[in-house]
Enzyme design. Structure first.
Site: not given
Ligand SMILES: NC(=O)c1ccc[n+]([C@@H]2O[C@H](COP(=O)([O-])OP(=O)(O)OC[C@H]3O[C@@H](n4cnc5c(N)ncnc54)[C@H](O)[C@@H]3O)[C@@H](O)[C@H]2O)c1
Ligand SMILES: O=C(O)C[C@H](O)C(=O)O
Length: 360
Positions: A197, A224
């Site tokens: 953010d 967030h």
């Molecule tokens: N905080 C933030 O600003 C922010 C920003 C972007 C994404 N996110 C969040 O991050 C998360 C991941 O996003 P992504 O795009 O990498 O998803 P993705 O699906 O590409 O990757 C997720 C990974 O987690 C693994 N996984 C699933 N269950 C698991 C477990 N029990 N133990 C270990 N690994 C496990 C999967 O195998 C996969 O490799 C989502 O929840 C997304 O919303 C948060």
């Molecule tokens: O928007 C989402 O779901 C992923 C993450 O929280 C973001 O801010 O990009």
């Protein structure tokens, strides 16, 4: 011709190292004896911190793992996931940096992945598709974060924990409850990652002002998700004023930055590359704090008394024990004060949802 050397130690250790290079997955993926060999390899690594990434094979996990392998503060990097860690680990292990990388696959290897870690970063879980809110991820991601935090409580209770998995407004309270139940809770060591953010705020505002984003610093407080993301544009550095139209436009773009990416990816997930960048910026700040650097200040969603809510994102100072100081929100204009009231209302529900999930 010069022969290749495999570091110090006796012949047995050198042979173990060569064997590990010939078959790195066997070394990393099997039982204790192999782990001992891996430890002997680690002696060749640079001095620094031990970091685990849980969800290392995912859209965020892969570039995050790559960037952490490049961080000179990291001596040992553990990559854990329920899928594809052998490939990701093999790939990343070929980078000629000082960090030793080991892969761990599946829940039976979680404890080995976590033992001895200084910092654990959690991007495990499902991402959004168009039309979904972050809260729609709760049903799947809440259980994932709970199980991973139970592992942390058991194997590295003193580690700093960075939670990326959404909905962050609920997953951080879940983590806190898991640690409380296990008797290991230290509110100074639990941080929800809201760095993206801040990264977005700096970028979008710099664009409007015609500045270099690296020179812009805007605190983003609250939480967030949607309206809980509250950029304090009035506190921008360098000081600068906005018309009410500009402030409304920029606030809305920052609040909807995640959705902007989700829609552009059209079903292929959410922000991964900018998130990995932001996560590394934040993890690096945590490690610099642990090292004892002065004045390491970042925004994060943390256990807090800054408002009446038990968790809130604001500026925190990071140090040898994790969060050393949480800053108050500072002066806000009327627009921001109104935003704060709306943010708190929504946040209260998301926090409560996380707490009741973890305590039921
Ligand atoms: N905080 C933030 O600003 C922010 C920003 C972007 C994404 N996110 C969040 O991050 C998360 C991941 O996003 P992504 O795009 O990498 O998803 P993705 O699906 O590409 O990757 C997720 C990974 O987690 C693994 N996984 C699933 N269950 C698991 C477990 N029990 N133990 C270990 N690994 C496990 C999967 O195998 C996969 O490799 C989502 O929840 C997304 O919303 C948060
Ligand atoms: O928007 C989402 O779901 C992923 C993450 O929280 C973001 O801010 O990009």
């Amino acid at each position: 011709m010069q022969h290749q050397h495999y570091g110090g130690g006796d012949a047995t250790q050198r042979i173990a190292r060569i064997a590990s290079h010939l078959n790195p997955h066997k070394l990393q993926m099997e039982g204790n004896t192999d782990l001992e060999l891996a430890n002997c390899r680690a002696k060749g690594g640079s001095s620094g911190f031990k970091v685990a990434i849980l969800g290392a094979s995912g859209g965020i996990g892969q570039p995050l793992s790559m960037l952490m392998k490049m961080n000179p503060l990291v001596s040992v990097l553990h990559l854990y996931d329920v899928a594809n860690t052998p490939g990701v680990t093999s790939d990343i292990s070929h980078m000629d940096t000082g960090t030793v990388v080991r892969g761990f696959l599946g829940s039976q290897q979680l404890e080995n992945a976590l033992t001895g870690m200084d910092l654990v970063i959690i991007p495990a879980g499902v991402p959004r598709k168009p039309g979904m809110t972050r809260d729609d991820l709760f049903n799947i991601n809440a259980g994932i974060v709970k199980a991973l935090c139970e592992g942390i409580a058991k194997c590295c209770p003193n580690a700093i924990v960075n939670i990326i998995s959404n909905p962050v407004n609920s997953t951080v309270p879940i983590a806190a409850e898991v640690f409380k139940k296990a008797g290991t809770y230290d509110p100074k060591r639990l941080l929800g990652v809201t760095m993206l953010d801040v990264v977005r705020a700096n970028t979008f505002v710099a664009e409007v002002l015609g500045l270099d984003p690296r020179e812009v610093d805007i605190p983003v407080v609250g939480g967030h998700a949607g309206i809980t993301i509250l950029p304090l544009l009035s506190q921008i550095k360098p000081p600068c004023s906005f018309t009410s139209e500009e402030a409304a436009y920029l606030t809305s773009r920052i609040q909807n930055g995640g959705t902007e990416v989700v829609e552009a990816k059209a079903g292929a997930g959410s922000a991964t590359l900018s998130m990995a960048y932001a996560a590394v910026k934040f993890a690096d700040a945590c490690l610099r704090g642990l090292r004892g650097d002065a004045d390491v200040i970042k925004c994060a969603f943390v256990p807090s008394v800054v408002t009446e809510l038990p968790f809130f994102a604001s500026k925190v100072r990071l140090g040898r024990n994790g969060i050393e100081e949480i800053y108050t929100l500072g002066p806000m204009n009327e627009f921001e004060r109104a935003g704060l009231e709306m943010a708190k209302k929504e946040l209260a529900g998301s926090i409560e949802k996380g707490i009741s999930f973890a305590t039921k």
